[in-house]
Design an enzyme around this catalytic site. Sequence first.
Site, mmCIF file in Angstrom:
data_model
loop_
_atom_site.group_PDB
_atom_site.id
_atom_site.type_symbol
_atom_site.label_atom_id
_atom_site.label_comp_id
_atom_site.label_asym_id
_atom_site.label_seq_id
_atom_site.Cartn_x
_atom_site.Cartn_y
_atom_site.Cartn_z
ATOM 1 N N LYS A 54 0.897 -1.072 -0.099
ATOM 2 C CA LYS A 54 -0.129 -0.028 -0.031
ATOM 3 C C LYS A 54 0.919 1.330 0.114
ATOM 4 O O LYS A 54 0.516 2.192 -0.791
ATOM 5 C CB LYS A 54 -1.182 0.011 1.242
ATOM 6 C CG LYS A 54 -2.198 -0.988 1.257
ATOM 7 C CD LYS A 54 -2.878 -1.097 2.280
ATOM 8 C CE LYS A 54 -3.937 -2.301 2.260
ATOM 9 N NZ LYS A 54 -4.779 -2.273 3.558
ATOM 10 N N GLN A 98 -4.856 -1.375 9.788
ATOM 11 C CA GLN A 98 -4.594 -2.782 9.003
ATOM 12 C C GLN A 98 -5.403 -3.601 10.026
ATOM 13 O O GLN A 98 -4.942 -3.882 11.206
ATOM 14 C CB GLN A 98 -3.419 -2.959 8.830
ATOM 15 C CG GLN A 98 -3.083 -4.261 7.779
ATOM 16 C CD GLN A 98 -3.536 -4.195 6.591
ATOM 17 O OE1 GLN A 98 -3.813 -3.084 6.069
ATOM 18 N NE2 GLN A 98 -3.949 -5.465 6.118
ATOM 19 N N ASP A 121 -10.929 3.113 4.306
ATOM 20 C CA ASP A 121 -11.439 1.664 3.899
ATOM 21 C C ASP A 121 -12.798 1.700 3.770
ATOM 22 O O ASP A 121 -13.546 0.635 3.430
ATOM 23 C CB ASP A 121 -10.909 0.874 5.609
ATOM 24 C CG ASP A 121 -9.787 0.167 5.379
ATOM 25 O OD1 ASP A 121 -9.705 -0.378 4.227
ATOM 26 O OD2 ASP A 121 -9.230 -0.084 6.411
HETATM 27 N N1 GUN Z 1 -6.925 -6.755 5.968
HETATM 28 C C1 GUN Z 1 -7.386 -7.341 4.817
HETATM 29 N N2 GUN Z 1 -8.066 -6.621 4.070
HETATM 30 C C2 GUN Z 1 -8.060 -5.396 4.547
HETATM 31 C C3 GUN Z 1 -8.559 -4.047 3.988
HETATM 32 O O1 GUN Z 1 -9.106 -3.849 3.012
HETATM 33 N N3 GUN Z 1 -8.535 -3.090 4.999
HETATM 34 C C4 GUN Z 1 -7.712 -3.260 6.316
HETATM 35 N N4 GUN Z 1 -7.722 -2.132 6.817
HETATM 36 N N5 GUN Z 1 -7.285 -4.289 6.648
HETATM 37 C C5 GUN Z 1 -7.667 -5.569 5.790
#
Ligand code: GUN
Length: 283
Positions: A54, A98, A121
């Site tokens: 990311k 996350q 998100d």
């Molecule tokens: N863990 C797995 N997928 C995601 C996501 O799309 N966002 C976040 N914050 N954590 C994740």
Amino acid sequence: MTHASIITGQAIAAELRASIRQEVDRWPADLPRPRLVVIQVGDDPASSVYVKNKVKACEEAGIISEHRRLPADSTEQNLVDHIDRLNQDSQVHGILVQLPLPKHLSASKLIDRIDPNKDVDGFHPINSGALFSGQPRLVPCTPAGVMVLLEHTGFNLRGAEAVVVGASNIVGKPQAMLLLAAGATVTLCNSKTKDLHAHCQRADVLIAAVGRAGFIKGSMIKPGAVVIDVGINRLDSGRLCGDVDFESASKKASWITPVPGGVGPMTIAMLLSNTLKAARRTF
Ligand code: GUN
């Protein structure tokens, strides 16, 4: 039996990132550059890889990003205070915690604390409520990316039978809302669904988001269906594998996403897109 066309998520995501880069390059000099902060609690190895990807994608698109690593034993209050400071910082446009979090922390309590305008998100109840009521603001990245992939196939969703396998807050539930808004007739299956085979076999569009390697077999797929594989499972061999058994499914589908190189890159591209939206404050 003919083979399915591959939906090239990698290429579609690269195009999207390039257009985001162009917009960031033209960012008004008097406004703070788009900035994303990603909080990782503990050092789950899969999460570390996702967060690195990311941050790298942000860098390449000209978005400023920070990876904040907090200790696995951080208290909830410590994280709440951290989020509060980011909420108040006008230089920060996007905040992402996350998941998964260590067991002693409540994901929903922390997500609820994020300013909904910075919730890139799209997990905050204000944002899920907005999606539910047909007024989407910040939409969860993975299902939003799936909708872009579906658009690229040219498949008409209006009146189509869409079946989503997996009812998580991150993918399945928001995916169902997006498909419904696009005019599809939606079935949302979960781990207790009876006769999953029969549901899948009716699907013109099948979205697999169950987290089990190779769970969806070709025998479950309607000939000519569009198959989207959201799964990322690491096999003992170290190889990445989707929720769909690609070999047998690609003999039945008209379009199919590969793993890796399908949905994964789109999730990241949509995160950049949400960060830009948050920086523009145009939802
Ligand atoms: N863990 C797995 N997928 C995601 C996501 O799309 N966002 C976040 N914050 N954590 C994740």
